[in-house]
Scaffold this motif. Sequence first.
Motif, PDB file in Angstrom:
ATOM      1  N   HIS A 139     -17.973  -2.051   9.802  1.00  0.00           N
ATOM      2  CA  HIS A 139     -17.705  -0.798  10.359  1.00  0.00           C
ATOM      3  C   HIS A 139     -17.988  -0.853  11.869  1.00  0.00           C
ATOM      4  O   HIS A 139     -17.534   0.082  12.679  1.00  0.00           O
ATOM      5  CB  HIS A 139     -18.725   0.297   9.371  1.00  0.00           C
ATOM      6  CG  HIS A 139     -17.927   0.710   8.147  1.00  0.00           C
ATOM      7  ND1 HIS A 139     -18.168   0.112   7.037  1.00  0.00           N
ATOM      8  CD2 HIS A 139     -17.098   1.803   8.039  1.00  0.00           C
ATOM      9  CE1 HIS A 139     -17.432   0.569   6.156  1.00  0.00           C
ATOM     10  NE2 HIS A 139     -16.863   1.610   6.701  1.00  0.00           N
ATOM     11  N   LEU A 186     -11.210   3.385   9.492  1.00  0.00           N
ATOM     12  CA  LEU A 186     -11.103   2.843   8.216  1.00  0.00           C
ATOM     13  C   LEU A 186     -11.157   4.147   7.311  1.00  0.00           C
ATOM     14  O   LEU A 186     -11.933   5.094   7.474  1.00  0.00           O
ATOM     15  CB  LEU A 186     -12.350   1.952   7.786  1.00  0.00           C
ATOM     16  CG  LEU A 186     -12.233   0.305   8.480  1.00  0.00           C
ATOM     17  CD1 LEU A 186     -13.508  -0.209   8.037  1.00  0.00           C
ATOM     18  CD2 LEU A 186     -10.867  -0.152   7.918  1.00  0.00           C
ATOM     19  N   ASP A 187     -10.421   4.076   6.200  1.00  0.00           N
ATOM     20  CA  ASP A 187     -10.339   5.171   5.250  1.00  0.00           C
ATOM     21  C   ASP A 187     -10.043   6.382   5.869  1.00  0.00           C
ATOM     22  O   ASP A 187     -10.533   7.336   5.429  1.00  0.00           O
ATOM     23  CB  ASP A 187     -11.970   5.049   4.475  1.00  0.00           C
ATOM     24  CG  ASP A 187     -11.811   5.318   3.095  1.00  0.00           C
ATOM     25  OD1 ASP A 187     -10.739   5.409   2.553  1.00  0.00           O
ATOM     26  OD2 ASP A 187     -13.072   5.589   2.377  1.00  0.00           O
ATOM     27  N   VAL A 201      -8.300   9.187   5.670  1.00  0.00           N
ATOM     28  CA  VAL A 201      -7.757  10.148   4.640  1.00  0.00           C
ATOM     29  C   VAL A 201      -6.575  10.906   5.187  1.00  0.00           C
ATOM     30  O   VAL A 201      -5.764  11.138   4.358  1.00  0.00           O
ATOM     31  CB  VAL A 201      -8.669  11.163   3.783  1.00  0.00           C
ATOM     32  CG1 VAL A 201     -10.056  10.289   3.246  1.00  0.00           C
ATOM     33  CG2 VAL A 201      -9.152  12.149   4.712  1.00  0.00           C
ATOM     34  N   ARG A 205      -3.929   4.879   3.625  1.00  0.00           N
ATOM     35  CA  ARG A 205      -3.965   5.042   2.155  1.00  0.00           C
ATOM     36  C   ARG A 205      -3.362   4.261   1.268  1.00  0.00           C
ATOM     37  O   ARG A 205      -3.751   3.617   0.166  1.00  0.00           O
ATOM     38  CB  ARG A 205      -3.809   6.514   1.718  1.00  0.00           C
ATOM     39  CG  ARG A 205      -4.559   7.540   2.318  1.00  0.00           C
ATOM     40  CD  ARG A 205      -4.600   8.900   1.577  1.00  0.00           C
ATOM     41  NE  ARG A 205      -3.089   9.483   1.726  1.00  0.00           N
ATOM     42  CZ  ARG A 205      -2.583  10.336   2.338  1.00  0.00           C
ATOM     43  NH1 ARG A 205      -3.078  10.462   3.668  1.00  0.00           N
ATOM     44  NH2 ARG A 205      -1.290  10.418   2.421  1.00  0.00           N
ATOM     45  N   GLY A 214      -6.913   2.346   1.698  1.00  0.00           N
ATOM     46  CA  GLY A 214      -8.301   2.847   2.980  1.00  0.00           C
ATOM     47  C   GLY A 214      -8.719   1.752   3.733  1.00  0.00           C
ATOM     48  O   GLY A 214      -9.711   2.073   4.184  1.00  0.00           O
ATOM     49  N   GLY A 215      -7.450   1.297   4.562  1.00  0.00           N
ATOM     50  CA  GLY A 215      -8.125   0.326   5.455  1.00  0.00           C
ATOM     51  C   GLY A 215      -6.743  -0.516   5.977  1.00  0.00           C
ATOM     52  O   GLY A 215      -5.459  -0.117   5.664  1.00  0.00           O
ATOM     53  N   ASN A 236     -10.329  -4.379   2.052  1.00  0.00           N
ATOM     54  CA  ASN A 236     -10.278  -2.926   1.279  1.00  0.00           C
ATOM     55  C   ASN A 236     -10.506  -3.463  -0.063  1.00  0.00           C
ATOM     56  O   ASN A 236     -10.800  -2.232  -0.786  1.00  0.00           O
ATOM     57  CB  ASN A 236      -8.893  -2.064   1.760  1.00  0.00           C
ATOM     58  CG  ASN A 236      -8.562  -2.214   3.153  1.00  0.00           C
ATOM     59  OD1 ASN A 236      -9.415  -2.507   3.840  1.00  0.00           O
ATOM     60  ND2 ASN A 236      -7.232  -2.365   3.256  1.00  0.00           N
ATOM     61  N   ARG A 260     -16.915  -3.828  -0.477  1.00  0.00           N
ATOM     62  CA  ARG A 260     -15.666  -3.510   0.436  1.00  0.00           C
ATOM     63  C   ARG A 260     -16.104  -3.188   1.940  1.00  0.00           C
ATOM     64  O   ARG A 260     -16.928  -2.907   2.228  1.00  0.00           O
ATOM     65  CB  ARG A 260     -15.169  -1.879   0.024  1.00  0.00           C
ATOM     66  CG  ARG A 260     -13.847  -1.216   0.496  1.00  0.00           C
ATOM     67  CD  ARG A 260     -13.873   0.053  -0.069  1.00  0.00           C
ATOM     68  NE  ARG A 260     -12.434   0.507   0.227  1.00  0.00           N
ATOM     69  CZ  ARG A 260     -12.092   1.765   0.018  1.00  0.00           C
ATOM     70  NH1 ARG A 260     -12.844   2.747  -0.036  1.00  0.00           N
ATOM     71  NH2 ARG A 260     -10.742   1.998   0.367  1.00  0.00           N
ATOM     72  N   TYR A 261     -14.867  -3.848   2.769  1.00  0.00           N
ATOM     73  CA  TYR A 261     -15.124  -3.996   4.040  1.00  0.00           C
ATOM     74  C   TYR A 261     -16.095  -4.945   4.880  1.00  0.00           C
ATOM     75  O   TYR A 261     -16.786  -4.749   5.718  1.00  0.00           O
ATOM     76  CB  TYR A 261     -15.541  -2.640   4.841  1.00  0.00           C
ATOM     77  CG  TYR A 261     -14.408  -1.476   4.438  1.00  0.00           C
ATOM     78  CD1 TYR A 261     -13.072  -1.642   4.395  1.00  0.00           C
ATOM     79  CD2 TYR A 261     -15.058  -0.297   4.098  1.00  0.00           C
ATOM     80  CE1 TYR A 261     -12.157  -0.696   4.171  1.00  0.00           C
ATOM     81  CE2 TYR A 261     -14.134   1.138   4.023  1.00  0.00           C
ATOM     82  CZ  TYR A 261     -12.872   0.592   3.853  1.00  0.00           C
ATOM     83  OH  TYR A 261     -12.123   1.799   3.494  1.00  0.00           O
TER      84      TYR A 261
END
Length: 358
Positions: A196, A241-242, A244, A250, A254-255, A299, A315-316
């Motif tokens: 992140h 990332l992610d 929405v 999506r 989500g990435g 993801n 995740r990530y």
Amino acid sequence: MPAATTSCSVFGTLPDGRTVHRWSLIDPIGTRAEILTLGAALHAFHVPDRHGEPADVVLSPGSLADRLAGARYFGATVGRYANRIARGRLPTPAGHRQLSTNERGNTLHGGTEGFDARVWQARPVGTAERAGVELTLTSPADDQGFPGTLQVAVRYTVHDGALSIGYRATCDVRTPVSLTNHTYWNLAGGTHDTVHEHELYLAADHYLPVDAELIPLPGPPRPVAGTPFDLTAPRRLADVLDDVDDGQLRTAGGGYDHNWALRPRGGEPEPAAVLRHPGTGRVLECLTTEPGIQVYTANGFDGAVTGAGGRPLPRYAGVALETQHFPDSPRRPDYPTTWLEPGRVHRSTTIYRPGVMT
């Protein structure tokens, strides 16, 4: 200054009794890479932070069992065709050939038993200035449905702190070829569970939007301007990332799991991406001769695979920077060709060059 060293040791044994070897490459300034003969995979790459403290910035599974299952692509050389071919339908002058399919009815990274699952032959190619190993593989005719026999060589070298990966392939029957390395990078070096806080730049003004099966949509690559795919200036991954509100993110879970069309390049490796981690100051520059780069932000990770020290990879946990041709190119005459003809040589080079932020 000491000479570069290239050495080999036994890493483990597969259930069928085959031995997997680990090659250690150390250049004169102490940069170290580890290569496995299983999948011709990059297993480790140790680079310093802003204080000179080295750490491994490559995600690797904690066991050979994981590498054969949920972690099969970690660091691996993937082929014959990196990325996806829709429905495994390969057009040829004699009609369509059906390839091995292994992801929602599509062919991903060469099929059910791609190059990542093979034990490659290896030989040292180092000198006093650079450490190196060359791995070779013969892919027989009809391997995973692909036409003709393909001879492949992948050469890893470490020199002046940089890791170079050179690919070479020849065939006896016209066949598509797109090879890449599937390393997941985390420049925090084990101090952070996700990417992140990493920042990413790409030398790309266009990207390929995808459908629900991650196959590129019809039409030319789309401009990145005004989208979360605009990485023409470094962006913190946590900020995109992610998202929405973006349908493409999506779609990919989500990435990022998309291919960017890199700016035009010549025959020599040119800048494609820069990954940075402000916390440690580590920087990784990627240069390539390839026309595209697939960015995948892990993801689909869910902690089922454990990394070094037995830590579950969430995740990530990493980001893959896969230099390659575009997905589904054999079915897309509007894309740069991936067809290799007999008598021709497929060559490609990608360089990962570490540094520190100033």
